[in-house]
Design a protein around this motif. Structure first.
Motif, PDB file in Angstrom:
ATOM      1  N   LYS A 148      61.337 -31.246 -35.094  1.00 48.06           N
ATOM      2  CA  LYS A 148      59.984 -30.695 -35.040  1.00 48.06           C
ATOM      3  C   LYS A 148      59.835 -29.546 -36.043  1.00 48.06           C
ATOM      4  CE  LYS A 148      56.843 -28.414 -31.738  1.00 48.06           C
ATOM      5  NZ  LYS A 148      56.922 -27.027 -32.228  1.00 48.06           N
ATOM      6  N   THR A 149      60.837 -28.687 -36.116  1.00 46.12           N
ATOM      7  CA  THR A 149      60.796 -27.545 -37.030  1.00 46.12           C
ATOM      8  C   THR A 149      60.777 -28.004 -38.478  1.00 46.12           C
ATOM      9  OG1 THR A 149      62.000 -26.178 -35.424  1.00 46.12           O
ATOM     10  CG2 THR A 149      61.980 -25.426 -37.710  1.00 46.12           C
ATOM     11  N   ILE A 150      61.567 -29.001 -38.801  1.00 48.97           N
ATOM     12  CA  ILE A 150      61.615 -29.513 -40.173  1.00 48.97           C
ATOM     13  C   ILE A 150      60.260 -30.091 -40.579  1.00 48.97           C
ATOM     14  CG2 ILE A 150      62.600 -31.321 -41.639  1.00 48.97           C
ATOM     15  CD1 ILE A 150      65.276 -30.829 -40.215  1.00 48.97           C
ATOM     16  N   ARG A 151      59.585 -30.771 -39.643  1.00 48.33           N
ATOM     17  CA  ARG A 151      58.256 -31.313 -39.950  1.00 48.33           C
ATOM     18  C   ARG A 151      57.264 -30.188 -40.243  1.00 48.33           C
ATOM     19  NH1 ARG A 151      59.556 -34.847 -35.612  1.00 48.33           N
ATOM     20  NH2 ARG A 151      58.258 -33.616 -34.168  1.00 48.33           N
ATOM     21  N   GLU A 152      57.293 -29.141 -39.433  1.00 46.22           N
ATOM     22  CA  GLU A 152      56.389 -28.005 -39.663  1.00 46.22           C
ATOM     23  C   GLU A 152      56.726 -27.301 -40.972  1.00 46.22           C
ATOM     24  OE1 GLU A 152      55.139 -25.453 -36.418  1.00 46.22           O
ATOM     25  OE2 GLU A 152      56.260 -26.702 -35.011  1.00 46.22           O
ATOM     26  N   GLU A 153      57.995 -27.189 -41.246  1.00 44.51           N
ATOM     27  CA  GLU A 153      58.460 -26.587 -42.496  1.00 44.51           C
ATOM     28  C   GLU A 153      57.908 -27.349 -43.701  1.00 44.51           C
ATOM     29  OE1 GLU A 153      62.719 -26.341 -43.604  1.00 44.51           O
ATOM     30  OE2 GLU A 153      62.791 -24.698 -42.162  1.00 44.51           O
ATOM     31  N   LYS A 154      57.987 -28.663 -43.615  1.00 39.85           N
ATOM     32  CA  LYS A 154      57.513 -29.516 -44.705  1.00 39.85           C
ATOM     33  C   LYS A 154      56.014 -29.333 -44.926  1.00 39.85           C
ATOM     34  CE  LYS A 154      57.390 -34.326 -46.297  1.00 39.85           C
ATOM     35  NZ  LYS A 154      57.728 -35.731 -45.970  1.00 39.85           N
ATOM     36  N   ARG A 155      55.243 -29.257 -43.835  1.00 37.51           N
ATOM     37  CA  ARG A 155      53.796 -29.060 -43.967  1.00 37.51           C
ATOM     38  C   ARG A 155      53.483 -27.732 -44.651  1.00 37.51           C
ATOM     39  NH1 ARG A 155      53.313 -31.582 -38.814  1.00 37.51           N
ATOM     40  NH2 ARG A 155      53.406 -29.579 -37.755  1.00 37.51           N
ATOM     41  N   LEU A 156      54.209 -26.686 -44.270  1.00 36.55           N
ATOM     42  CA  LEU A 156      53.968 -25.381 -44.886  1.00 36.55           C
ATOM     43  C   LEU A 156      54.363 -25.378 -46.360  1.00 36.55           C
ATOM     44  CD1 LEU A 156      55.039 -22.912 -42.047  1.00 36.55           C
ATOM     45  CD2 LEU A 156      52.745 -23.293 -42.949  1.00 36.55           C
ATOM     46  N   SER A 157      55.449 -26.058 -46.695  1.00 39.63           N
ATOM     47  CA  SER A 157      55.855 -26.159 -48.101  1.00 39.63           C
ATOM     48  C   SER A 157      54.777 -26.872 -48.908  1.00 39.63           C
ATOM     49  CB  SER A 157      57.188 -26.914 -48.217  1.00 39.63           C
ATOM     50  OG  SER A 157      58.252 -26.157 -47.657  1.00 39.63           O
ATOM     51  N   GLU A 158      54.173 -27.893 -48.321  1.00 35.85           N
ATOM     52  CA  GLU A 158      53.098 -28.623 -49.001  1.00 35.85           C
ATOM     53  C   GLU A 158      51.864 -27.739 -49.152  1.00 35.85           C
ATOM     54  OE1 GLU A 158      52.695 -31.998 -46.465  1.00 35.85           O
ATOM     55  OE2 GLU A 158      54.354 -33.109 -47.404  1.00 35.85           O
ATOM     56  N   ASN A 159      51.570 -26.935 -48.121  1.00 32.77           N
ATOM     57  CA  ASN A 159      50.431 -26.017 -48.212  1.00 32.77           C
ATOM     58  C   ASN A 159      50.655 -24.975 -49.299  1.00 32.77           C
ATOM     59  OD1 ASN A 159      49.212 -27.355 -46.091  1.00 32.77           O
ATOM     60  ND2 ASN A 159      49.791 -25.856 -44.541  1.00 32.77           N
ATOM     61  N   LEU A 160      51.888 -24.472 -49.383  1.00 33.31           N
ATOM     62  CA  LEU A 160      52.206 -23.500 -50.424  1.00 33.31           C
ATOM     63  C   LEU A 160      52.050 -24.124 -51.801  1.00 33.31           C
ATOM     64  CD1 LEU A 160      53.277 -20.755 -51.382  1.00 33.31           C
ATOM     65  CD2 LEU A 160      55.598 -21.659 -51.112  1.00 33.31           C
ATOM     66  N   ALA A 161      52.494 -25.370 -51.942  1.00 27.92           N
ATOM     67  CA  ALA A 161      52.381 -26.059 -53.229  1.00 27.92           C
ATOM     68  C   ALA A 161      50.916 -26.180 -53.657  1.00 27.92           C
ATOM     69  CB  ALA A 161      53.031 -27.435 -53.145  1.00 27.92           C
ATOM     70  N   LYS A 162      50.040 -26.455 -52.696  1.00 29.40           N
ATOM     71  CA  LYS A 162      48.610 -26.579 -53.021  1.00 29.40           C
ATOM     72  C   LYS A 162      48.046 -25.252 -53.519  1.00 29.40           C
ATOM     73  CE  LYS A 162      47.706 -30.313 -49.711  1.00 29.40           C
ATOM     74  NZ  LYS A 162      47.028 -30.693 -48.436  1.00 29.40           N
ATOM     75  N   VAL A 163      48.444 -24.157 -52.853  1.00 29.47           N
ATOM     76  CA  VAL A 163      47.973 -22.836 -53.292  1.00 29.47           C
ATOM     77  C   VAL A 163      48.514 -22.517 -54.683  1.00 29.47           C
ATOM     78  CG1 VAL A 163      47.958 -20.367 -52.797  1.00 29.47           C
ATOM     79  CG2 VAL A 163      47.811 -22.001 -50.915  1.00 29.47           C
ATOM     80  N   GLN A 164      49.783 -22.806 -54.912  1.00 24.89           N
ATOM     81  CA  GLN A 164      50.384 -22.532 -56.217  1.00 24.89           C
ATOM     82  C   GLN A 164      49.726 -23.359 -57.322  1.00 24.89           C
ATOM     83  OE1 GLN A 164      54.459 -23.373 -55.084  1.00 24.89           O
ATOM     84  NE2 GLN A 164      54.970 -21.191 -54.995  1.00 24.89           N
ATOM     85  N   GLU A 165      49.418 -24.627 -57.022  1.00 29.43           N
ATOM     86  CA  GLU A 165      48.785 -25.492 -58.015  1.00 29.43           C
ATOM     87  C   GLU A 165      47.368 -25.036 -58.339  1.00 29.43           C
ATOM     88  OE1 GLU A 165      49.151 -29.227 -56.070  1.00 29.43           O
ATOM     89  OE2 GLU A 165      51.304 -29.426 -56.509  1.00 29.43           O
ATOM     90  N   SER A 166      46.730 -24.333 -57.398  1.00 22.42           N
ATOM     91  CA  SER A 166      45.355 -23.889 -57.611  1.00 22.42           C
ATOM     92  C   SER A 166      45.242 -22.833 -58.705  1.00 22.42           C
ATOM     93  CB  SER A 166      44.770 -23.330 -56.302  1.00 22.42           C
ATOM     94  OG  SER A 166      45.339 -22.076 -55.978  1.00 22.42           O
ATOM     95  N   VAL A 167      46.387 -22.282 -59.129  1.00 22.09           N
ATOM     96  CA  VAL A 167      46.347 -21.295 -60.210  1.00 22.09           C
ATOM     97  C   VAL A 167      45.926 -21.953 -61.523  1.00 22.09           C
ATOM     98  CG1 VAL A 167      48.716 -21.444 -61.130  1.00 22.09           C
ATOM     99  CG2 VAL A 167      47.556 -19.227 -61.035  1.00 22.09           C
TER     100      VAL A 167
END
Length: 270
Positions: A148-167
């Motif tokens: 469960k933790t790994i799944r949540e971790e993955k979602r947050l990593s994907e969210n961070l990637a979206k914010v980083q790409e928005s630059v």
């Protein structure tokens, strides 16, 4: 929260200081917690003291993340790349802190060490009570929590990637071009309208980073609490000892390594 920590937090925010001072004082408190946990692990005949001790240590973690959140509202970029961390620590950070799934590696590593150390007692049917003595039921619950933790971790990593790409989104690319043209035409002068656009655009990116950071810290704290709920009180004590020892020692080793590298660089320039 201890008076020293409250003062460090309040004065730091009022004076616009970094999180560094609070963090250093929190490390002192963590070291004190470690001493108490070690004493409790060696004299666990009085089980009544274990639960209050565990609760107190968890409360200190809660205070840490509460204060971190307050400082992040002021300087999220500084919290994502903390100057008070060594290069060694920084290399292993995930969204401004420890990766939640690392807690399970810590648990299994300590469990294996204690299992090997007490193997003869376990073979003879004696219960050691520490992390080397995890039951099949506990292992099953830990495995479910880890997934469960790994799944949540993955979602947050994907969210961070979206914010980083928005630059590099259309608004940023257009703005960087407009400002570059102004600099070329006006020799470095950028008018107030464009300065405001820059501030607004970067501010929007920071809001996205702040949201991801707070969710990551929430997952870190929840993971710690969820693991402790699965463990018996004495097992929880051993887990908290391992967590504090690893955190404190890596911090010390990293600072020493940075000092050694700095000394080598100064020597090379002479």
């Amino acid at each position: 929260m201890s008076q020293h920590l409250m003062n460090a937090s309040r004065n730091g925010l009022e004076n616009g200081e970094s999180f560094h001072k609070f963090f250093e004082q929190w490390l002192v408190e963590q070291s004190r917690d470690l001493d108490q946990l070690v004493r409790a692990s060696k004299d666990n005949s009085n089980h009544r003291i274990l639960s209050p001790l565990i609760q107190r240590v968890v409360k200190h973690y809660e205070e840490y993340y509460t204060e971190k959140s307050r400082y992040a509202n002021v300087d999220v970029l500084g919290m994502l790349h903390p100057s008070w961390r060594s290069n060694l620590e920084d290399a292993f950070l995930w969204i401004g802190g420890w990766r939640p799934s690392m807690a399970f590696h810590l648990l299994y590593s300590k469990s294996g060490i204690q299992l090997e150390a007490n193997l003869h007692e376990l073979i003879r049917g004696f219960s050691t009570g520490d992390l080397g003595d995890l039951s099949s039921s506990q292992l099953g619950r830990i495995d479910q929590l880890q997934n469960k933790t790994i799944r949540e971790e993955k979602r947050l990593s994907e969210n961070l990637a979206k914010v980083q790409e928005s630059v590099a989104d259309a608004s940023m690319v257009e703005l960087s071009n407009v400002v570059s043209e102004l600099i070329r035409e006006q020799r470095g002068q950028v008018d107030e309208a464009e300065e405001e656009k820059i501030k607004t655009n970067i501010g929007n990116k920071e809001e996205g980073l702040l949201d991801v950071l707070k969710k990551a810290d929430d997952l870190r704290l929840r993971t710690l609490k969820d693991i402790l709920r699965i463990l018996t009180p004495i097992q929880a004590v051993h887990f908290l000892i391992a967590a504090a020892e690893l955190h404190l020692r890596i911090h010390e080793w990293g600072k020493k390594k940075d000092a050694d590298v700095s000394h080598q660089n100064r020597h090379a320039r002479q």
